[in-house]
Design a protein around this motif. Structure first.
Motif, mmCIF file in Angstrom:
data_model
loop_
_atom_site.group_PDB
_atom_site.id
_atom_site.type_symbol
_atom_site.label_atom_id
_atom_site.label_comp_id
_atom_site.label_asym_id
_atom_site.label_seq_id
_atom_site.Cartn_x
_atom_site.Cartn_y
_atom_site.Cartn_z
ATOM 1 N N ALA A 1 0.843 -1.044 -0.159
ATOM 2 C CA ALA A 1 0.176 -0.065 0.019
ATOM 3 C C ALA A 1 0.876 1.137 -0.189
ATOM 4 O O ALA A 1 1.844 1.178 0.775
ATOM 5 N N ALA A 2 0.442 2.394 -0.687
ATOM 6 C CA ALA A 2 1.168 3.566 -0.798
ATOM 7 C C ALA A 2 0.083 4.700 -0.230
ATOM 8 O O ALA A 2 -0.889 4.566 -0.540
ATOM 9 N N SER A 3 0.470 5.484 0.468
ATOM 10 C CA SER A 3 -0.522 6.566 1.020
ATOM 11 C C SER A 3 0.062 7.852 0.854
ATOM 12 O O SER A 3 1.456 8.061 0.828
ATOM 13 N N PHE A 4 -0.606 8.893 0.840
ATOM 14 C CA PHE A 4 -0.332 10.480 0.818
ATOM 15 C C PHE A 4 -1.008 10.941 1.771
ATOM 16 O O PHE A 4 -2.313 10.763 1.901
ATOM 17 N N SER A 5 -0.489 11.860 2.766
ATOM 18 C CA SER A 5 -1.343 12.197 4.049
ATOM 19 C C SER A 5 -0.854 13.802 4.088
ATOM 20 O O SER A 5 0.294 14.107 3.637
ATOM 21 N N PHE A 6 -1.849 14.411 4.473
ATOM 22 C CA PHE A 6 -1.729 15.765 4.791
ATOM 23 C C PHE A 6 -2.507 16.168 6.022
ATOM 24 O O PHE A 6 -3.588 15.693 6.321
ATOM 25 N N THR B 1 3.199 13.864 4.035
ATOM 26 C CA THR B 1 4.021 12.828 3.969
ATOM 27 C C THR B 1 3.790 11.614 2.821
ATOM 28 O O THR B 1 2.337 11.724 2.533
ATOM 29 N N LEU B 2 4.524 11.105 2.573
ATOM 30 C CA LEU B 2 4.412 9.772 1.476
ATOM 31 C C LEU B 2 4.725 8.601 2.226
ATOM 32 O O LEU B 2 5.749 8.722 3.081
ATOM 33 N N ALA B 3 3.970 7.370 2.158
ATOM 34 C CA ALA B 3 4.382 6.328 3.021
ATOM 35 C C ALA B 3 4.070 5.141 2.155
ATOM 36 O O ALA B 3 3.351 5.041 1.079
ATOM 37 N N TYR B 4 4.919 3.978 2.461
ATOM 38 C CA TYR B 4 4.681 2.690 1.890
ATOM 39 C C TYR B 4 4.577 1.576 2.758
ATOM 40 O O TYR B 4 5.309 1.773 3.893
ATOM 41 N N GLY B 5 3.771 0.710 2.788
ATOM 42 C CA GLY B 5 3.616 -0.343 3.580
ATOM 43 C C GLY B 5 3.775 -1.874 2.918
ATOM 44 O O GLY B 5 3.233 -1.995 1.602
ATOM 45 N N THR C 1 2.970 -5.795 9.629
ATOM 46 C CA THR C 1 3.103 -4.765 8.277
ATOM 47 C C THR C 1 4.227 -3.806 8.267
ATOM 48 O O THR C 1 4.432 -3.020 9.226
ATOM 49 N N GLY C 2 5.159 -4.012 7.776
ATOM 50 C CA GLY C 2 6.497 -3.002 7.828
ATOM 51 C C GLY C 2 6.123 -1.779 7.027
ATOM 52 O O GLY C 2 5.160 -1.880 6.117
ATOM 53 N N PHE C 3 6.582 -0.590 7.498
ATOM 54 C CA PHE C 3 6.361 0.703 6.670
ATOM 55 C C PHE C 3 7.486 1.595 6.834
ATOM 56 O O PHE C 3 8.313 1.454 7.488
ATOM 57 N N GLY C 4 7.420 2.192 5.958
ATOM 58 C CA GLY C 4 8.464 3.520 5.599
ATOM 59 C C GLY C 4 7.768 4.846 5.324
ATOM 60 O O GLY C 4 6.877 4.554 4.599
ATOM 61 N N SER C 5 8.290 5.897 5.312
ATOM 62 C CA SER C 5 7.651 6.898 4.910
ATOM 63 C C SER C 5 8.707 8.314 4.767
ATOM 64 O O SER C 5 9.758 8.076 5.045
ATOM 65 N N LEU C 6 8.261 9.092 3.794
ATOM 66 C CA LEU C 6 9.014 10.345 3.804
ATOM 67 C C LEU C 6 8.303 11.430 3.918
ATOM 68 O O LEU C 6 6.978 11.545 3.396
#
Lengths: 223, 297
Positions: free
Chosen positions: A35-40, A58-62, A70-75
């Motif tokens: 999954a990829a996400s965009f948050s504000f 932020t952008l995130a990937y899980g 679930t592992g995740f990382g974000s920018l």
């Protein structure tokens, strides 16, 4: 933009730096699901008399390592625009679940920040989320609530002054609208529980002059 | 793949925004200095008994050149007093705060001109580059050079070190401390700081509650907490206990504690917010505290 307002935004950027994104992957993904996400969103301040959230992005990937982890990382893209590389890397772990009814998950993570512009200031802060989620009427969408905190282990801050606060707790309440491929996440937070928001240069919307309310939205695409 | 492209793009555009210039709250849209006729927002307005005769007010232009600059920048300064008597008068060099321009600080400069009696001391104030009618854009290095340009002017008029007092309010605490700690054209004999910054680092850490490096947000140092360690001259610190901009405990108190020179004195003003110190103290009391400090050997 008025210089003073720009200055306030900078300070806000610092003030709730640790709260520039909503909870990630409250409910773990299925094994091998991505999954990829965009948050504000961000803390709410009164701006020209009206309450507005600061729009951190932020952008995130899980990735579903197992059905329970679930592992995740974000920018943190707003930080990046200002020359700071900020990321949170962690995992959401399902601790308990009664299928299609409710569950409990934890998300330990490390928050990494580095000043790309000056190539200085590499820092790591541990953080943790604890969430409980409830499915309403056995539908995939769910309501969740939880607590989150960053932890500061430094004994001292600038000029050898003692670092008095080592945990910055936040509460949050959210709703995840789950579709087949897309999810919409809405989250309301109470940031900096018990931390006085005065003296301060901005007018936070808090509770009895403590903390600040925050609002976040995430668009999540599963694949 | 799209995510990777987006990340790469974000990295490419990183560092394109810098915060430093946003920290200055200068206003350079005015056409002339209005002084007593200025109708904008001010911290306080003095009554007519504090008026200064027009022949004792001089607005003039100085050339300022910061280290590494190839050209000079015109900055505007204002002297209250008889400039022909600077060779025998005591002068307070007033470094104003971050707000707008000298019109906003005119009442404060007038008030200072009443320390130990009306026009007993000369008062020099300037607009840093980018503020008011001064040319250029504000920078930390430029601000120090602009204050030093005033010191050069005073020295040229015959001022000597022992008759120079430097006063820094808020942002002005940075050049005041810097030029007392590491003197350039003149060496102030006393330092007065009202509601001083501790440092940019304190500002960021107060805000974030974390031990977060200041350079995540700014390259400004404004490091009074360290610079004050080099100051040996007598030091007076004034701060409001309700300062909503620069907390007196995290900013001013650190500066005060780090001072190890010959004499220090503090005056905490109960309930005063940033910019309210003279008014909350009462002008008479404020001038008495300053006057006593300046007279003290």
């Amino acid at each position: 933009m008025n210089s003073l307002i720009k200055f306030l935004i900078i300070i806000l950027f610092a003030y709730f730096f640790q709260n520039c994104a909503p909870s990630r992957f409250v409910k773990p993904l299925a094994k091998k699901q991505q999954a990829a996400s965009f948050s504000f969103g961000g803390p709410i301040i009164k701006f020209a008399g009206a309450p507005i959230p600061i729009p951190f992005t932020t952008l995130a990937y899980g990735y579903g390592i197992t059905d329970n982890i679930t592992g995740f990382g974000s920018l943190h893209t707003t930080s990046l625009l200002f020359g700071n590389l900020q990321s949170d890397i962690g995992a959401t772990i399902k601790l308990f679940e009664k299928e299609n009814k409710f569950g409990i998950s934890a998300s330990p993570a490390i928050q990494v920040a580095y000043n790309v512009r000056n190539q200085t200031g590499f820092r790591i802060w541990p953080s943790a989320d604890l969430n409980t989620y409830f499915h309403l009427k056995a539908k995939p969408s769910y309501l969740y609530a939880g607590v989150n905190s960053w932890f500061e282990f430094s004994k001292y801050k600038a000029h050898e002054q003692p670092q008095e606060r080592h945990a910055i707790p936040n509460l949050h309440l959210g709703y995840m609208i789950v579709k087949q491929k897309w999810q919409h996440q809405f989250e309301l937070s109470y940031l900096g529980i018990g931390i006085p928001n005065k003296p301060g240069v901005a007018e936070y919307v808090g509770i009895s002059d403590k903390g600040a309310l925050g609002f976040y939205y995430s668009l999540i695409r599963k694949f | 793949m799209r995510l990777i492209i987006l990340i790469a793009f974000s990295l490419l555009i990183s560092s394109c925004l810098k915060l430093d210039s946003n920290l200055y709250n200068n206003d350079n849209t005015i056409k002339e200095y209005q002084l007593d006729n200025y109708k904008g927002v001010q911290d306080f307005i003095l009554d007519d008994s504090y008026n200064i005769p027009s022949n004792l007010i001089t607005v003039f232009t100085l050339q300022s050149q910061a280290e590494g600059e190839s050209t000079t920048t015109n900055i505007k300064a204002l002297y209250i007093g008889d400039a022909s008597k600077i060779n025998s008068d005591t002068v307070i060099l007033y470094c104003h705060g971050n707000k707008w321009h000298m019109d906003f600080y005119w009442q404060r400069a007038k008030l200072l001109a009443h320390t130990n009696g009306k026009n007993k001391y000369g008062v020099l104030m300037m607009d840093y580059r980018g503020y008011g009618l001064s040319d250029g854009k504000p920078t930390e290095k430029g601000m120090y050079a602009d204050v030093d340009a005033c010191l050069k002017w005073l020295k040229g008029k015959g001022l000597s070190n022992e008759r120079l007092i430097i006063y820094g309010f808020s942002l002005g605490s940075a050049p005041a401390t810097e030029l007392t700690a590491t003197p350039r054209s003149l060496t102030p004999t006393k330092l007065i700081l009202e509601a001083p910054f501790g440092s940019a680092a304190i500002m960021v850490q107060d805000a974030s509650q974390l031990n977060m490096p200041a350079d995540y947000f700014t390259d400004l140092k404004i490091d009074n907490a360290e610079e004050i360690k080099k100051v040996n001259q007598a030091f007076l610190w004034l701060h409001g206990t309700n300062d909503n901009f620069l907390n007196y405990k995290t900013h001013g108190q650190v500066v005060y504690n780090n001072y190890t020179g010959i004499y220090k004195e503090k005056y905490l003003v109960d309930g005063a917010d940033h910019g309210e110190v003279p008014a909350k103290m009462g002008f008479k009391n404020y001038l008495e505290v300053l006057g006593n400090f300046i007279r003290k050997n």
